[in-house]
Design an enzyme around this catalytic site. Structure first.
Site, PDB file in Angstrom:
ATOM      1  N   CYS A   1       0.828  -1.211   0.000  1.00 24.31           N
ATOM      2  CA  CYS A   1       0.000   0.000   0.000  1.00 24.31           C
ATOM      3  C   CYS A   1       0.859   1.257   0.000  1.00 24.31           C
ATOM      4  O   CYS A   1       0.365   2.346  -0.257  1.00 24.31           O
ATOM      5  CB  CYS A   1      -0.938   0.009   1.197  1.00 24.31           C
ATOM      6  SG  CYS A   1      -0.079   0.052   2.774  1.00 24.31           S
TER       7      CYS A   1
ATOM      8  N   CYS B   1      -2.948   5.442   5.457  1.00 24.37           N
ATOM      9  CA  CYS B   1      -4.405   5.440   5.457  1.00 24.37           C
ATOM     10  C   CYS B   1      -4.948   5.787   6.850  1.00 24.37           C
ATOM     11  O   CYS B   1      -4.199   5.839   7.832  1.00 24.37           O
ATOM     12  CB  CYS B   1      -4.903   4.059   5.045  1.00 24.37           C
ATOM     13  SG  CYS B   1      -4.660   2.838   6.327  1.00 24.37           S
TER      14      CYS B   1
ATOM     15  N   CYS C   1      -2.712  -2.815   8.562  1.00 18.35           N
ATOM     16  CA  CYS C   1      -2.343  -1.487   9.074  1.00 18.35           C
ATOM     17  C   CYS C   1      -1.909  -1.598  10.532  1.00 18.35           C
ATOM     18  O   CYS C   1      -0.962  -0.934  10.956  1.00 18.35           O
ATOM     19  CB  CYS C   1      -3.515  -0.520   8.939  1.00 18.35           C
ATOM     20  SG  CYS C   1      -4.391  -0.630   7.369  1.00 18.35           S
TER      21      CYS C   1
HETATM   22 FE1  FES Z   1      -1.687   0.094   4.261  1.00 19.83          FE
HETATM   23 FE2  FES Z   1      -3.439   1.011   5.869  1.00 19.83          FE
HETATM   24  S1  FES Z   1      -3.737   0.578   3.771  1.00 19.83           S
HETATM   25  S2  FES Z   1      -1.344   0.725   6.269  1.00 19.83           S
END
Ligand code: FES
Length: 145
Positions: free
Chosen positions: A33, A59, A103
């Site tokens: 991400c 995020c 996350c």
């Molecule tokens: Fe990767 Fe939240 S989408 S840390």
């Protein structure tokens, strides 16, 4: 889909910022991400975490989990902080959607990376602590931005 606690920590994150000359600092990233989290620890001679700050480029769940992780380790010994898992962070937030569990893993890894740095600098030993896989160096971060 997010719990009230997640929204609260996302909208009013605790312990945002930096610590000058930290006892330990860790920066981790998730390659998929692209989110990055950095944790600063101020640890006293009794190995108690007196202060903790974070910066997260990521995020909303990453912000909320870093905020909660800092709250959970503050005032703890480094060994107790080592035992704050991503599961504990998720539970403290009353849960995260399954796609957002990674996350919270980033938050656990960031704490471990900062503890690792502390051990490298001070010679302290924390049982069970390993060098976090997603630890990234300053150079790599600069390249990324
Ligand atoms: Fe990767 Fe939240 S989408 S840390």
């Amino acid at each position: 889909m997010y719990t009230e606690k997640v929204m609260d920590h996302f909208q009013h994150p605790r312990n945002v910022g930096e610590i000058e000359n930290p006892s330990g600092m860790g920066t981790v990233g998730n390659a998929k991400c692209g989110d990055i989290m950095r944790i600063y620890l101020d640890i006293d001679d009794d190995q108690i975490i007196r202060d903790v700050k974070f910066k997260t480029f990521g995020c909303g769940a990453a912000v909320a989990t870093s905020s909660m992780a800092t709250e959970l380790v503050k005032g703890k010994t480094v060994q107790e902080a080592m035992e704050v898992t991503n599961k504990a962070v998720c539970e403290a937030l009353d849960g995260l959607p399954p796609v957002k569990v990674h996350c919270s893993l980033l938050a656990e890894e960031a704490i471990h990376a900062a503890l690792w740095d502390y051990c490298q600098k001070s010679g302290a030993v924390i049982n069970g602590l390993k060098k976090p896989k997603n630890d990234i160096s300053e150079e790599e971060i600069e390249e990324e931005y």
